[in-house]
Write an enzyme that holds these catalytic residues in place. Structure first.
Site, PDB file in Angstrom:
ATOM      1  N   LYS A  34       0.848  -1.200   0.000  1.00  0.00           N
ATOM      2  CA  LYS A  34       0.000   0.000   0.000  1.00  0.00           C
ATOM      3  C   LYS A  34       0.883   1.248   0.000  1.00  0.00           C
ATOM      4  O   LYS A  34       2.084   1.168   0.302  1.00  0.00           O
ATOM      5  CB  LYS A  34      -0.907  -0.018   1.241  1.00  0.00           C
ATOM      6  CG  LYS A  34      -0.139   0.027   2.562  1.00  0.00           C
ATOM      7  CD  LYS A  34      -1.054  -0.240   3.759  1.00  0.00           C
ATOM      8  CE  LYS A  34      -0.266  -0.167   5.062  1.00  0.00           C
ATOM      9  NZ  LYS A  34      -1.101  -0.560   6.224  1.00  0.00           N
ATOM     10  N   ARG A 132     -11.092   0.372  14.112  1.00  0.00           N
ATOM     11  CA  ARG A 132     -11.027   1.065  12.811  1.00  0.00           C
ATOM     12  C   ARG A 132     -11.962   0.291  11.882  1.00  0.00           C
ATOM     13  O   ARG A 132     -13.161   0.271  12.101  1.00  0.00           O
ATOM     14  CB  ARG A 132      -9.586   1.091  12.279  1.00  0.00           C
ATOM     15  CG  ARG A 132      -8.611   1.800  13.212  1.00  0.00           C
ATOM     16  CD  ARG A 132      -7.277   2.089  12.555  1.00  0.00           C
ATOM     17  NE  ARG A 132      -6.774   1.002  11.723  1.00  0.00           N
ATOM     18  CZ  ARG A 132      -5.536   0.937  11.246  1.00  0.00           C
ATOM     19  NH1 ARG A 132      -4.669   1.887  11.518  1.00  0.00           N
ATOM     20  NH2 ARG A 132      -5.154  -0.064  10.492  1.00  0.00           N
ATOM     21  N   TYR A 265      15.833  30.101   6.678  1.00  0.00           N
ATOM     22  CA  TYR A 265      14.804  31.030   7.153  1.00  0.00           C
ATOM     23  C   TYR A 265      14.878  31.203   8.669  1.00  0.00           C
ATOM     24  O   TYR A 265      15.196  30.268   9.385  1.00  0.00           O
ATOM     25  CB  TYR A 265      13.419  30.472   6.810  1.00  0.00           C
ATOM     26  CG  TYR A 265      13.101  30.374   5.348  1.00  0.00           C
ATOM     27  CD1 TYR A 265      13.144  31.493   4.523  1.00  0.00           C
ATOM     28  CD2 TYR A 265      12.732  29.156   4.787  1.00  0.00           C
ATOM     29  CE1 TYR A 265      12.817  31.394   3.181  1.00  0.00           C
ATOM     30  CE2 TYR A 265      12.403  29.050   3.437  1.00  0.00           C
ATOM     31  CZ  TYR A 265      12.443  30.168   2.640  1.00  0.00           C
ATOM     32  OH  TYR A 265      12.118  30.070   1.324  1.00  0.00           O
ATOM     33  N   MET A 313      11.221  23.909   1.828  1.00  0.00           N
ATOM     34  CA  MET A 313      10.403  23.020   1.001  1.00  0.00           C
ATOM     35  C   MET A 313      11.264  22.165   0.060  1.00  0.00           C
ATOM     36  O   MET A 313      11.001  20.986  -0.136  1.00  0.00           O
ATOM     37  CB  MET A 313       9.400  23.835   0.170  1.00  0.00           C
ATOM     38  CG  MET A 313       8.439  22.956  -0.627  1.00  0.00           C
ATOM     39  SD  MET A 313       7.288  23.892  -1.640  1.00  0.00           S
ATOM     40  CE  MET A 313       6.284  24.689  -0.411  1.00  0.00           C
TER      41      MET A 313
HETATM   42  C1  LIG Z   1      -0.375  -1.663   6.814  1.00  0.00           C
HETATM   43  C2  LIG Z   1      -0.995  -2.938   7.180  1.00  0.00           C
HETATM   44  C3  LIG Z   1      -0.203  -4.087   7.419  1.00  0.00           C
HETATM   45  C4  LIG Z   1       1.301  -4.045   7.471  1.00  0.00           C
HETATM   46  O1  LIG Z   1       1.678  -3.730   8.791  1.00  0.00           O
HETATM   47  P1  LIG Z   1       3.219  -3.693   9.241  1.00  0.00           P
HETATM   48  O2  LIG Z   1       3.143  -3.442  10.689  1.00  0.00           O
HETATM   49  O3  LIG Z   1       3.845  -2.582   8.463  1.00  0.00           O
HETATM   50  O4  LIG Z   1       3.787  -5.017   8.894  1.00  0.00           O
HETATM   51  C5  LIG Z   1      -0.846  -5.276   7.661  1.00  0.00           C
HETATM   52  N1  LIG Z   1      -2.202  -5.354   7.675  1.00  0.00           N
HETATM   53  C6  LIG Z   1      -2.996  -4.279   7.485  1.00  0.00           C
HETATM   54  C7  LIG Z   1      -4.461  -4.425   7.542  1.00  0.00           C
HETATM   55  C8  LIG Z   1      -2.419  -3.038   7.241  1.00  0.00           C
HETATM   56  O5  LIG Z   1      -3.204  -1.969   7.065  1.00  0.00           O
END
Ligand SMILES: *Cc1c(COP(=O)(O)O)cnc(C)c1O
Length: 381
Positions: A34, A132, A265, A313
């Protein structure tokens, strides 16, 4: 250096990490790619992970899943964070698995499957403590009940039951035990509803390495895939993971300045004595957090040199002292840990300097930083 700022991604390290984690966890692995592969590039990372034996790819959004298919990747893919109006028909047609957390999503997926005349493969997610995504405990009987109905009708197939852990990176966390218990209960209820999932999965990187009872059939590996210790060095062991990304840039300007010279800055930094300042074409838009001001450092001319003044930046200024620095010299912001050389910062160090986690540093590396891929010391692209 042939570019001003680049993130060099070592695909051999990705492969090696898959093998290392696979040997430690002794389960199938889902490479979590992801957020563009935690900033490394989803497609090249996915290909490397699959080469090394990962059986699955995991992403958050439907768009991310479809992008893997568009790149020609045919391996099993799961996406898990869907909006009610996501194009489930596109996912079903692409043959990717759909993470489902609510009855409403389940109905939408079944509708899309019926319209397409192709069953959807879903993975039902239970919320066991993160609050969540995932079905809450009180909604789980309804989710599994509808899933079974749709299975009997031929609209969906339930491939997996799964959940996500809240604090697997905390050794001996009591929360983790509670989540495992709730997960077992959810699994038992799913089976009682008539479901027979091929896959059960719960563990992320930290759990895969540190909590054997969470491994089940498959571990979802994010951070550790990219070579970062998910315990931040406080875990049960050293795992032999190798950081895949090196963020570096060539120096674009050098000046010798006297004491009392203001830098960048604002009034924060004034040189104490005569020194050499080196300008790097990397700023907060490229992923160097402003929050690391006063702490951040790079490796330059064989030494660790502090970034001084505010990070802007597009650029930042490094105090190179009396080191012989020239335009074009390479500065490494972070890269793999080297036992023989502690001058090179790691992404974990940058995370501490910025009071954040390595995940945020990696995913924050900006779009204009060129990704360059290496495999077995060979330049691929
Ligand atoms: C991001 C994510 C992972 C990976 O987690 P890590 O701690 O980076 O290994 C696994 N499962 C879900 C549902 C995630 O959102």
């Amino acid at each position: 250096m042939n570019t001003l700022a680049e993130a060099a991604v070592d695909l051999t390290a990705i492969e090696q990490n898959v093998r290392t984690i696979g040997a430690a966890a002794d389960t199938a692995l889902m490479a979590v790619v992801k957020a563009d592969g935690f900033g490394h590039g989803a497609v090249p990372v996915a290909r490397a992970a699959l080469r090394a034996g990962a059986g699955w790819l995991g992403v958050a959004s439907a768009a991310e899943a479809l992008a893997l298919r568009a790149a020609g990747i045919t391996a099993p893919v799961l996406s898990w964070l869907h909006r009610p109006d996501d194009d489930f028909a596109a996912l079903i047609a692409a043959g990717t698995d759909i993470g489902v957390s609510t009855v409403a999503h389940l109905h939408a997926v079944a509708d899309a499957a019926r319209a397409l005349g192709v069953p959807a493969t879903v993975q039902l997610k239970a919320d066991t403590g993160l609050s969540r995504n995932g079905a809450a405990e009180r909604d789980w009987p309804e989710v599994t009940g509808w899933a079974r109905k749709f299975e009997l009708e031929g609209a969906v197939r339930v491939r997996a039951v799964w959940s996500h852990l809240a604090d697997a990176d905390v050794p001996d966390s009591p929360g983790l035990s509670r989540q495992v218990t709730l997960f077992e209960e959810a699994l038992a209820l799913a089976r009682a509803a008539g479901l027979d999932p091929d896959l059960v999965h719960l563990a992320n990187s930290a759990a895969a390495l540190g909590a054997p009872r969470t491994r089940y059939d498959l571990c979802r590996i994010g951070l550790a895939l990219y070579g970062v210790d998910p315990f931040g060095g406080n875990g049960p062991g050293r795992y032999g993971l190798r950081a895949a990304m090196t963020l570096r840039a060539g120096v674009v300007n050098v000046k010798r300045v006297p004491a009392g010279t203001g830098v960048s800055y604002g009034p924060e930094h004034v040189t104490r004595g005569p020194t050499t300042l080196a300008l790097l074409p990397l700023g907060y838009a490229d992923g160097l957090p402003r929050a690391a001001e006063g702490r951040g450092a790079v490796r330059l001319a064989g030494r660790r040199c502090p970034i001084v003044g505010r990070i802007a930046m597009d650029q930042c200024v490094v105090d190179a002292g009396d080191l012989p620095v020239e335009i074009g010299d390479e500065a490494v912001v972070f890269g793999p840990e080297r036992d023989d050389d502690r001058t090179q910062p790691t992404v974990a160090q940058w995370a501490r300097w910025a009071r954040t986690i390595p995940n945020e540093i990696l995913t924050g590396v900006g779009a204009r930083v060129v990704r360059r891929y290496r495999h077995d010391e060979t330049e691929l692209s």
